[in-house]
Design a protein around this motif. Structure first.
Motif, PDB file in Angstrom:
ATOM      1  N   ARG A  48       0.850  -1.190   0.000  1.00 17.49           N
ATOM      2  CA  ARG A  48       0.000   0.000   0.000  1.00 17.49           C
ATOM      3  C   ARG A  48       0.883   1.236   0.000  1.00 17.49           C
ATOM      4  N   LEU A  49       0.722   2.045  -1.028  1.00 18.26           N
ATOM      5  CA  LEU A  49       1.437   3.302  -1.124  1.00 18.26           C
ATOM      6  C   LEU A  49       0.581   4.424  -0.550  1.00 18.26           C
ATOM      7  N   SER A  50       1.253   5.407   0.022  1.00 19.11           N
ATOM      8  CA  SER A  50       0.569   6.584   0.548  1.00 19.11           C
ATOM      9  C   SER A  50       1.104   7.832  -0.122  1.00 19.11           C
ATOM     10  N   CYS A  51       0.223   8.794  -0.322  1.00 19.85           N
ATOM     11  CA  CYS A  51       0.602  10.099  -0.870  1.00 19.85           C
ATOM     12  C   CYS A  51       0.052  11.157   0.084  1.00 19.85           C
ATOM     13  N   ALA A  52       0.937  11.726   0.889  1.00 21.73           N
ATOM     14  CA  ALA A  52       0.537  12.771   1.824  1.00 21.73           C
ATOM     15  C   ALA A  52       0.593  14.117   1.116  1.00 21.73           C
ATOM     16  N   ALA A  53      -0.538  14.802   1.121  1.00 21.30           N
ATOM     17  CA  ALA A  53      -0.643  16.069   0.381  1.00 21.30           C
ATOM     18  C   ALA A  53      -0.756  17.248   1.332  1.00 21.30           C
ATOM     19  N   SER A  54      -0.379  18.397   0.865  1.00 20.01           N
ATOM     20  CA  SER A  54      -0.547  19.615   1.647  1.00 20.01           C
ATOM     21  C   SER A  54      -2.032  19.937   1.767  1.00 20.01           C
ATOM     22  N   GLU A  55      -2.350  20.757   2.734  1.00 21.17           N
ATOM     23  CA  GLU A  55      -3.742  21.041   3.073  1.00 21.17           C
ATOM     24  C   GLU A  55      -4.526  21.565   1.868  1.00 21.17           C
ATOM     25  N   HIS A  56      -5.776  21.095   1.751  1.00 22.40           N
ATOM     26  CA  HIS A  56      -6.734  21.513   0.722  1.00 22.40           C
ATOM     27  C   HIS A  56      -6.438  20.962  -0.674  1.00 22.40           C
ATOM     28  N   THR A  57      -5.339  20.233  -0.827  1.00 20.81           N
ATOM     29  CA  THR A  57      -4.995  19.719  -2.157  1.00 20.81           C
ATOM     30  C   THR A  57      -6.063  18.767  -2.685  1.00 20.81           C
ATOM     31  N   LEU A  58      -6.574  17.889  -1.811  1.00 22.59           N
ATOM     32  CA  LEU A  58      -7.567  16.911  -2.261  1.00 22.59           C
ATOM     33  C   LEU A  58      -8.893  17.573  -2.634  1.00 22.59           C
ATOM     34  N   ASP A  59      -9.140  18.763  -2.120  1.00 29.89           N
ATOM     35  CA  ASP A  59     -10.362  19.490  -2.468  1.00 29.89           C
ATOM     36  C   ASP A  59     -10.221  20.211  -3.806  1.00 29.89           C
ATOM     37  N   ARG A  60      -8.998  20.552  -4.161  1.00 27.23           N
ATOM     38  CA  ARG A  60      -8.762  21.395  -5.335  1.00 27.23           C
ATOM     39  C   ARG A  60      -8.388  20.615  -6.597  1.00 27.23           C
ATOM     40  N   TYR A  61      -7.879  19.396  -6.420  1.00 34.07           N
ATOM     41  CA  TYR A  61      -7.362  18.662  -7.571  1.00 34.07           C
ATOM     42  C   TYR A  61      -7.814  17.202  -7.562  1.00 34.07           C
ATOM     43  N   ALA A  62      -7.887  16.635  -8.741  1.00 31.28           N
ATOM     44  CA  ALA A  62      -7.883  15.184  -8.840  1.00 31.28           C
ATOM     45  C   ALA A  62      -6.473  14.721  -8.487  1.00 31.28           C
ATOM     46  N   ILE A  63      -6.373  13.538  -7.912  1.00 32.87           N
ATOM     47  CA  ILE A  63      -5.083  12.970  -7.553  1.00 32.87           C
ATOM     48  C   ILE A  63      -4.910  11.643  -8.277  1.00 32.87           C
ATOM     49  N   GLY A  64      -3.761  11.498  -8.910  1.00 29.00           N
ATOM     50  CA  GLY A  64      -3.486  10.263  -9.625  1.00 29.00           C
ATOM     51  C   GLY A  64      -2.164   9.650  -9.210  1.00 29.00           C
ATOM     52  N   TRP A  65      -2.031   8.397  -9.541  1.00 27.34           N
ATOM     53  CA  TRP A  65      -0.756   7.681  -9.379  1.00 27.34           C
ATOM     54  C   TRP A  65      -0.235   7.358 -10.782  1.00 27.34           C
ATOM     55  N   ALA A  66       1.050   7.522 -10.924  1.00 30.38           N
ATOM     56  CA  ALA A  66       1.717   7.166 -12.170  1.00 30.38           C
ATOM     57  C   ALA A  66       2.950   6.346 -11.829  1.00 30.38           C
ATOM     58  N   ARG A  67       3.475   5.649 -12.812  1.00 33.72           N
ATOM     59  CA  ARG A  67       4.703   4.880 -12.575  1.00 33.72           C
ATOM     60  C   ARG A  67       5.619   4.994 -13.781  1.00 33.72           C
ATOM     61  N   GLN A  68       6.891   4.815 -13.501  1.00 34.91           N
ATOM     62  CA  GLN A  68       7.878   4.847 -14.577  1.00 34.91           C
ATOM     63  C   GLN A  68       8.883   3.734 -14.353  1.00 34.91           C
ATOM     64  N   ALA A  69       8.894   2.788 -15.288  1.00 39.55           N
ATOM     65  CA  ALA A  69       9.857   1.695 -15.260  1.00 39.55           C
ATOM     66  C   ALA A  69      11.099   2.115 -16.040  1.00 39.55           C
ATOM     67  N   PRO A  70      12.238   1.479 -15.759  1.00 34.56           N
ATOM     68  CA  PRO A  70      13.474   1.845 -16.467  1.00 34.56           C
ATOM     69  C   PRO A  70      13.307   1.739 -17.974  1.00 34.56           C
ATOM     70  N   GLY A  71      13.698   2.797 -18.668  1.00 40.03           N
ATOM     71  CA  GLY A  71      13.633   2.794 -20.118  1.00 40.03           C
ATOM     72  C   GLY A  71      12.257   3.026 -20.705  1.00 40.03           C
ATOM     73  N   LYS A  72      11.271   3.277 -19.859  1.00 41.15           N
ATOM     74  CA  LYS A  72       9.899   3.487 -20.345  1.00 41.15           C
ATOM     75  C   LYS A  72       9.409   4.874 -19.940  1.00 41.15           C
ATOM     76  N   GLU A  73       8.382   5.339 -20.619  1.00 40.30           N
ATOM     77  CA  GLU A  73       7.816   6.627 -20.270  1.00 40.30           C
ATOM     78  C   GLU A  73       6.904   6.490 -19.060  1.00 40.30           C
ATOM     79  N   ARG A  74       6.721   7.613 -18.380  1.00 38.57           N
ATOM     80  CA  ARG A  74       5.847   7.616 -17.223  1.00 38.57           C
ATOM     81  C   ARG A  74       4.398   7.469 -17.673  1.00 38.57           C
ATOM     82  N   GLU A  75       3.619   6.651 -16.964  1.00 34.79           N
ATOM     83  CA  GLU A  75       2.231   6.423 -17.332  1.00 34.79           C
ATOM     84  C   GLU A  75       1.328   6.532 -16.109  1.00 34.79           C
ATOM     85  N   GLY A  76       0.198   7.168 -16.278  1.00 37.77           N
ATOM     86  CA  GLY A  76      -0.785   7.226 -15.213  1.00 37.77           C
ATOM     87  C   GLY A  76      -1.467   5.881 -15.073  1.00 37.77           C
ATOM     88  N   ILE A  77      -1.660   5.408 -13.829  1.00 39.76           N
ATOM     89  CA  ILE A  77      -2.246   4.090 -13.607  1.00 39.76           C
ATOM     90  C   ILE A  77      -3.459   4.102 -12.699  1.00 39.76           C
TER      91      ILE A  77
END
Length: 126
Positions: free
Chosen positions: A19-48
């Motif tokens: 389980r990964l956690s993403c701690a955000a500054s105050e009010h961030t979750l109210d103002r933005y969508a939040i996504g997770w992305a990953r980047q493997a060696p030699g590959k481009e970053r992709e939202g997952i």
């Protein structure tokens, strides 16, 4: 100022969970969508995965659908990514990011996502 800090990465065997956690500054979750992305060696970053700021709708590409679950806790200003049935191909650096709207894939990561955390390494290996 938006700040995002990921944690929870590590080494896990195939079939295991993290389980990964993403701690955000105050009010961030109210103002933005939040996504997770990953980047493997030699590959481009992709939202997952992504969770909408409006109604908490969630979005996943087929590569992780049914195995990964994104959730949020407004009281803790934190977004989680529960990863089950992990595979070797899930090995990557995982990042959380803010965005004006949800999506996934490399296009979302490169053109929509705005603020990024520093990333956390996930290694799936026996």
């Amino acid at each position: 100022q938006v700040q995002l800090v990921e944690s929870g990465g590590g080494l896990v065997q195939p079939g295991g969970s993290l389980r990964l956690s993403c701690a955000a500054s105050e009010h961030t979750l109210d103002r933005y969508a939040i996504g997770w992305a990953r980047q493997a060696p030699g590959k481009e970053r992709e939202g997952i995965s992504c969770i909408s700021k409006v109604d908490g709708s969630t979005y996943y590409p087929d590569s992780v659908k049914g195995r990964f679950t994104i959730s949020r806790d407004h009281a803790k200003n934190t977004v989680y990514l529960q990863m089950d049935s992990l595979k070797a191909e899930d090995t990557a650096v995982y990042y959380c990011a803010t965005a004006p709207f949800c999506g996934f894939g490399p296009g979302w990561a490169s053109t929509v996502a705005q603020h990024w955390g520093q990333g956390t390494q996930v290694t799936v290996s026996s």
